[in-house]
Design an enzyme around this catalytic site. Structure first.
Site, short mmCIF file in Angstrom:
data_model
loop_
_atom_site.label_atom_id
_atom_site.label_comp_id
_atom_site.label_asym_id
_atom_site.label_seq_id
_atom_site.Cartn_x
_atom_site.Cartn_y
_atom_site.Cartn_z
N HIS A 1 0.83 -1.21 0.00
CA HIS A 1 0.00 0.00 0.00
C HIS A 1 0.86 1.26 0.00
O HIS A 1 1.32 1.73 1.04
CB HIS A 1 -0.91 0.00 1.24
CG HIS A 1 -1.92 1.10 1.26
ND1 HIS A 1 -3.27 0.86 1.21
CD2 HIS A 1 -1.79 2.44 1.31
CE1 HIS A 1 -3.92 2.01 1.24
NE2 HIS A 1 -3.03 2.99 1.30
N HIS B 1 0.73 5.01 -2.40
CA HIS B 1 0.28 5.83 -3.53
C HIS B 1 1.52 6.45 -4.17
O HIS B 1 2.27 7.16 -3.51
CB HIS B 1 -0.66 6.92 -3.04
CG HIS B 1 -1.89 6.40 -2.37
ND1 HIS B 1 -3.09 6.26 -3.02
CD2 HIS B 1 -2.10 5.96 -1.10
CE1 HIS B 1 -3.99 5.76 -2.18
NE2 HIS B 1 -3.42 5.58 -1.01
N HIS C 1 -10.08 0.98 0.07
CA HIS C 1 -9.88 1.80 1.26
C HIS C 1 -11.15 1.77 2.11
O HIS C 1 -12.24 2.09 1.63
CB HIS C 1 -9.58 3.25 0.87
CG HIS C 1 -8.18 3.48 0.42
ND1 HIS C 1 -7.63 2.86 -0.67
CD2 HIS C 1 -7.20 4.31 0.93
CE1 HIS C 1 -6.37 3.28 -0.82
NE2 HIS C 1 -6.09 4.15 0.13
N GLU D 1 -10.65 3.71 7.75
CA GLU D 1 -9.61 4.71 8.06
C GLU D 1 -10.31 5.94 8.61
O GLU D 1 -10.42 6.14 9.81
CB GLU D 1 -8.78 5.03 6.83
CG GLU D 1 -7.69 6.06 7.08
CD GLU D 1 -7.06 6.59 5.79
OE1 GLU D 1 -5.99 7.20 5.89
OE2 GLU D 1 -7.65 6.41 4.70
N ASP E 1 1.92 4.12 2.90
CA ASP E 1 0.83 4.96 2.40
C ASP E 1 1.32 6.11 1.51
O ASP E 1 1.35 5.99 0.30
CB ASP E 1 -0.01 5.48 3.57
CG ASP E 1 -1.41 5.90 3.17
OD1 ASP E 1 -1.81 5.67 2.00
OD2 ASP E 1 -2.14 6.45 4.02
N ASP E 2 1.69 7.23 2.11
CA ASP E 2 2.24 8.40 1.40
C ASP E 2 3.46 8.86 2.20
O ASP E 2 3.41 9.89 2.87
CB ASP E 2 1.21 9.53 1.31
CG ASP E 2 -0.08 9.10 0.64
OD1 ASP E 2 -0.09 9.00 -0.60
OD2 ASP E 2 -1.07 8.84 1.36
#
Length: 324
Positions: A11, A13, A189, A192, A270-271
């Site tokens: 995961h 992006h 997703h 969250e 994630d980011d």
């Protein structure tokens, strides 16, 4: 230290993996003022809404196939240097169309970077095409149709990202049926920004193999039991969750209770630079803040490879590589 541990990630992006230094170079290339989003070589945002604005501004700095090749190669090389053997990156053909590059060229640029990183380091990687939830069900269905039609060898899965609190999961069932019929792996997703109900809705209406995040399932003991019994894999991103204040701190993060309940969990970033983390840092936090042993963490990495959207020969090679 966890530097000796092999790593895998499901995961991330890809635009969200842009190092600030690379963003600054891209900004100079296109004469873009980044003072509102980058200060002291760090991204600047205050809440989820401003995070999305900052993310979109960074994404706008990549405009050509070559730009995207550079981004993918940069991130995957960084991962490989930290001991990562496998990575799935979340990609948005919609963004490729929005910037005028086109979805096909966007994917080809990323693929070139992935192949360059593999040639240089050996890291294996795949792309998951994502629909954007807040663009609505029809837009996501069109993205699903594109993913089903494109048949790129490095595109092996489909995700749904974006504003979790917009639209019901049921409205996206048709999009997921399209990509399921095309043989793509499914993740979504949920759990969250929205509560446990969003995870349950995803299981009921989409039937994914994995849930992106899913950590707020901890709010419902019966749901946690269901996740464990059905073997659904959670792509957990602790650093992201704490940065976005889904949980106040790592001490209150539910990774350990989920793991101890038998839920199949994995570690992800994630980011990463937006949340002042990295995959290596997530492994460090798991070990030294959350108290997981090396064998616990190896189990999470093995789970990631078992749940990866790859062909079986590749999976077997990756599993074998864990123990080299």
């Amino acid at each position: 230290m966890t530097a000796h541990l092999k790593k895998a990630e499901l995961h991330c992006h890809i635009e969200g993996a842009t190092p600030p230094e690379l963003a600054l170079r891209q900004a100079r290339k296109y004469s873009v003022d980044t003072s509102a989003i980058i200060r002291d070589k760090a991204y600047v945002w205050e809440d989820f809404t401003s995070f999305v604005r900052c993310y979109d501004s960074v994404a706008s700095l990549f405009r050509t196939q070559g730009d995207y090749a550079l981004l993918a190669e940069t991130y995957l090389t960084e991962l490989a240097e930290a001991g990562t053997i496998y990575s799935e990156i979340i990609v948005s053909p919609d963004h490729g169309n929005t910037i005028g590059l086109g979805a096909d060229a966007y994917l080809e640029g990323l693929a070139a970077g992935m192949e360059a990183a593999k040639a240089k380091t050996g890291i294996e990687s795949r792309m998951l095409i994502t629909g954007i939830r807040h663009l609505g069900p029809e837009s996501v269905a069109k993205t699903a149709e594109y993913a089903a039609m494109r048949r790129h060898p490095l595109v092996t899965g489909f995700n749904l990202a974006g504003e979790e609190r917009m639209h019901s999961v049921a409205e996206f069932a048709r999009a997921f049926d399209i990509v399921r019929d095309a043989g793509l792996g499914l993740t979504i997703h949920a759990g969250e920004l929205s509560g446990a109900f969003s995870v349950r809705d995803a299981l009921d209406h989409v039937r994914p193999a994995r849930i992106s995040h899913g950590v707020r399932a901890i709010e419902d003991a019966d749901l946690v039991k269901r996740l464990a019994e059905e073997g659904v894999v959670l792509e957990v991103c602790p650093g992201s969750n704490v940065s976005l204040q889904v949980f106040a701190d790592f001490a209150s993060h539910p990774l350990r209770p989920l793991y101890e309940a038998g839920v199949r969990v994995t570690l992800n970033s994630d980011d990463p630079p937006f949340f002042h983390t990295s995959l290596a840092q997530e492994y460090e936090v798991a070990a030294h803040v959350m108290g997981f042993s090396d064998s616990d963490i190896d189990r999470m990495t093995k789970t990631a490879i078992e749940a990866a959207f790859v062909d079986e020969p590749t999976r077997e090679r990756l599993l074998a590589a864990l123990h080299v």
